[in-house]
Write a protein that holds these residues in place. Sequence first.
Motif, PDB file in Angstrom:
ATOM      1  N   MET A 188      -1.800   2.632  -5.443  1.00  0.00           N
ATOM      2  CA  MET A 188      -1.139   3.833  -4.937  1.00  0.00           C
ATOM      3  C   MET A 188      -1.030   3.758  -3.414  1.00  0.00           C
ATOM      4  N   GLY A 189      -2.057   3.226  -2.761  1.00  0.00           N
ATOM      5  CA  GLY A 189      -2.017   3.048  -1.309  1.00  0.00           C
ATOM      6  C   GLY A 189      -0.934   2.070  -0.892  1.00  0.00           C
ATOM      7  N   LEU A 190      -0.785   0.965  -1.638  1.00  0.00           N
ATOM      8  CA  LEU A 190       0.288   0.012  -1.344  1.00  0.00           C
ATOM      9  C   LEU A 190       1.657   0.658  -1.511  1.00  0.00           C
ATOM     10  N   ALA A 191       1.819   1.441  -2.570  1.00  0.00           N
ATOM     11  CA  ALA A 191       3.101   2.120  -2.807  1.00  0.00           C
ATOM     12  C   ALA A 191       3.404   3.100  -1.674  1.00  0.00           C
ATOM     13  N   MET A 192       2.395   3.810  -1.211  1.00  0.00           N
ATOM     14  CA  MET A 192       2.605   4.773  -0.135  1.00  0.00           C
ATOM     15  C   MET A 192       2.919   4.081   1.185  1.00  0.00           C
ATOM     16  N   CYS A 193       2.348   2.906   1.421  1.00  0.00           N
ATOM     17  CA  CYS A 193       2.585   2.187   2.680  1.00  0.00           C
ATOM     18  C   CYS A 193       3.970   1.545   2.738  1.00  0.00           C
TER      19      CYS A 193
END
Length: 172
Positions: A24-29
Amino acid sequence: MAFIGNLLWFVFGGFIDGTLWMLMGLAMCCTVVGIPIGIACFRIGRFAYFPFGKELVPAEWMGEKRILGTGVVQFFWIVVPGICLALIEALLGIVFCCTIIGIPWGIGHFRLAAASFAPLGKRVVAKDYAKVLKQKYYENKANAALGMGSAGPTIVVNTQSAVTPPSAGNGQ
C-alpha cells in the motif's frame, strides 16, 4: 516474551500483514500527493511485521507539530484504502479472538485497524516509552490548561513515602 510473540506473529500472518502495508505504501508513493501517506504506510508496515513490545503513538506526544493539511490527506486516505485495510484488520482480529490462544493476535489486528484510519502522524516506540510519553503529554496539557505552561511545576498527588524513617531525636 515479546520475541516469541513477534516470531509467532510473523510466521502466522504478520508477514502477510506487513507486506500488505508495504505494498500500500508503494502504491501511495506512485503519486507525489501520496508520498506522505506512503511513508506512513512503510512505518506502520514495519510495525505490522513485529508489533509485540511496541506501540503506535501520535507524533504530538513526542513533541512534533502537526503538519498543515494532514486532516485533508487523512480524509482522502480513509475514503478507499483506509476503510479496506481497517475492515481486513478488524475481520482478522475477530477471527483470531474466537480462540483463547489467538486473543493476543486479535488485539494486534485491532491495533492495526485503528492505525488504518489515520496513519499520518504515528510513531512506533517501545511500550514503556509510550507510557512515559503519554503521561508527559497529558501533564503538559493539564499544566497549560491551568495556566502554568509546559515548563511549570508538575502536579504531585502523593508526597509521602510508604516507609517513614525514624526521627533522629527519639533515641533509637
